[in-house]
Design a protein around this motif. Structure first.
Motif, PDB file in Angstrom:
ATOM      1  N   CYS A  56       5.808   6.673  -2.420  1.00 63.57           N
ATOM      2  CA  CYS A  56       5.026   7.223  -1.310  1.00 63.57           C
ATOM      3  C   CYS A  56       5.098   6.321  -0.087  1.00 63.57           C
ATOM      4  CB  CYS A  56       3.574   7.427  -1.740  1.00 63.57           C
ATOM      5  SG  CYS A  56       2.716   5.922  -2.224  1.00 63.57           S
ATOM      6  N   ARG A  57       5.884   5.237  -0.199  1.00 65.92           N
ATOM      7  CA  ARG A  57       6.103   4.343   0.930  1.00 65.92           C
ATOM      8  C   ARG A  57       4.809   3.734   1.450  1.00 65.92           C
ATOM      9  NH1 ARG A  57      11.121   4.122   2.380  1.00 65.92           N
ATOM     10  NH2 ARG A  57      12.562   5.778   1.832  1.00 65.92           N
ATOM     11  N   ARG A  58       3.884   3.499   0.540  1.00 59.81           N
ATOM     12  CA  ARG A  58       2.681   2.788   0.917  1.00 59.81           C
ATOM     13  C   ARG A  58       2.825   1.344   0.487  1.00 59.81           C
ATOM     14  NH1 ARG A  58      -2.273   6.581   0.853  1.00 59.81           N
ATOM     15  NH2 ARG A  58      -1.345   8.622   0.742  1.00 59.81           N
ATOM     16  N   GLY A 110       4.715 -10.064   2.864  1.00 57.50           N
ATOM     17  CA  GLY A 110       4.313  -9.510   4.141  1.00 57.50           C
ATOM     18  C   GLY A 110       3.412 -10.485   4.870  1.00 57.50           C
ATOM     19  N   GLU A 111       2.873  -9.993   5.990  1.00 57.99           N
ATOM     20  CA  GLU A 111       1.999 -10.849   6.777  1.00 57.99           C
ATOM     21  C   GLU A 111       0.722 -11.177   6.018  1.00 57.99           C
ATOM     22  OE1 GLU A 111       1.328  -9.071  10.502  1.00 57.99           O
ATOM     23  OE2 GLU A 111       3.380  -9.335  11.206  1.00 57.99           O
ATOM     24  N   GLN A 112       0.374 -10.305   5.087  1.00 60.72           N
ATOM     25  CA  GLN A 112      -0.840 -10.542   4.311  1.00 60.72           C
ATOM     26  C   GLN A 112      -0.549 -11.342   3.051  1.00 60.72           C
ATOM     27  OE1 GLN A 112      -2.070  -6.385   3.936  1.00 60.72           O
ATOM     28  NE2 GLN A 112      -3.775  -6.829   5.293  1.00 60.72           N
ATOM     29  N   ALA A 115      -2.730  -1.823   1.963  1.00 61.37           N
ATOM     30  CA  ALA A 115      -2.458  -2.914   2.892  1.00 61.37           C
ATOM     31  C   ALA A 115      -2.346  -2.371   4.304  1.00 61.37           C
ATOM     32  CB  ALA A 115      -1.171  -3.627   2.495  1.00 61.37           C
ATOM     33  N   GLU A 116      -2.761  -3.190   5.220  1.00 59.95           N
ATOM     34  CA  GLU A 116      -2.611  -2.803   6.614  1.00 59.95           C
ATOM     35  C   GLU A 116      -1.134  -2.834   6.978  1.00 59.95           C
ATOM     36  OE1 GLU A 116      -4.889  -1.855   8.651  1.00 59.95           O
ATOM     37  OE2 GLU A 116      -6.602  -2.155   7.335  1.00 59.95           O
ATOM     38  N   GLN A 117      -0.704  -1.807   7.653  1.00 59.53           N
ATOM     39  CA  GLN A 117       0.678  -1.795   8.091  1.00 59.53           C
ATOM     40  C   GLN A 117       0.848  -2.829   9.199  1.00 59.53           C
ATOM     41  OE1 GLN A 117       3.147  -0.159   6.798  1.00 59.53           O
ATOM     42  NE2 GLN A 117       1.875   0.850   5.285  1.00 59.53           N
ATOM     43  N   VAL A 147       2.643  -8.455  -0.971  1.00 61.25           N
ATOM     44  CA  VAL A 147       2.223  -7.063  -0.979  1.00 61.25           C
ATOM     45  C   VAL A 147       3.167  -6.299  -1.887  1.00 61.25           C
ATOM     46  CG1 VAL A 147       1.267  -7.213   1.343  1.00 61.25           C
ATOM     47  CG2 VAL A 147       3.625  -6.448   1.024  1.00 61.25           C
ATOM     48  N   PHE A 148       2.764  -5.123  -2.258  1.00 59.75           N
ATOM     49  CA  PHE A 148       3.571  -4.310  -3.155  1.00 59.75           C
ATOM     50  C   PHE A 148       3.955  -3.026  -2.444  1.00 59.75           C
ATOM     51  CE2 PHE A 148       1.134  -7.162  -5.744  1.00 59.75           C
ATOM     52  CZ  PHE A 148       2.051  -7.586  -6.687  1.00 59.75           C
TER      53      PHE A 148
END
Ligand SMILES: [Zn+2]
Length: 74
Positions: free
Chosen positions: A44-46, A33-35, A58-60, A38-39
């Motif tokens: 729960c789609r987080r 991801g941009e960060q 993580a920030e969306q 990420v996992f």
């Protein structure tokens, strides 16, 4: 017992997380991801970021179509 080493700490930091902190799903999937890495939890789609062995939310990513923000001009 009580034996600490930098190597163990690094292993903990670099090891993949065990389970989702929110729903305890163990099916976390690493994605880029941009960060960075990420996992994504399919349960729960987080999204989570791994920092020093701990999972932090993580920030969306910002939506592609961003709404214009009102800007207060003097
Ligand atoms: Zn989850």
């Amino acid at each position: 017992m009580g034996h600490h080493s930098i190597d163990l700490d690094l292993d903990a930091a670099l090891a993949p997380p065990h389970a989702c902190p929110a729903c305890r799903s163990s099916d976390l999937r690493p994605v880029c991801g941009e960060q960075g890495l990420v996992f994504l939890c399919p349960g729960c789609r987080r999204t989570w970021v791994s920092e020093l062995g701990a999972l932090l939310p993580a920030e969306q990513p910002e939506p592609v179509v961003a709404m214009p923000r009102p800007r207060s001009s003097p």
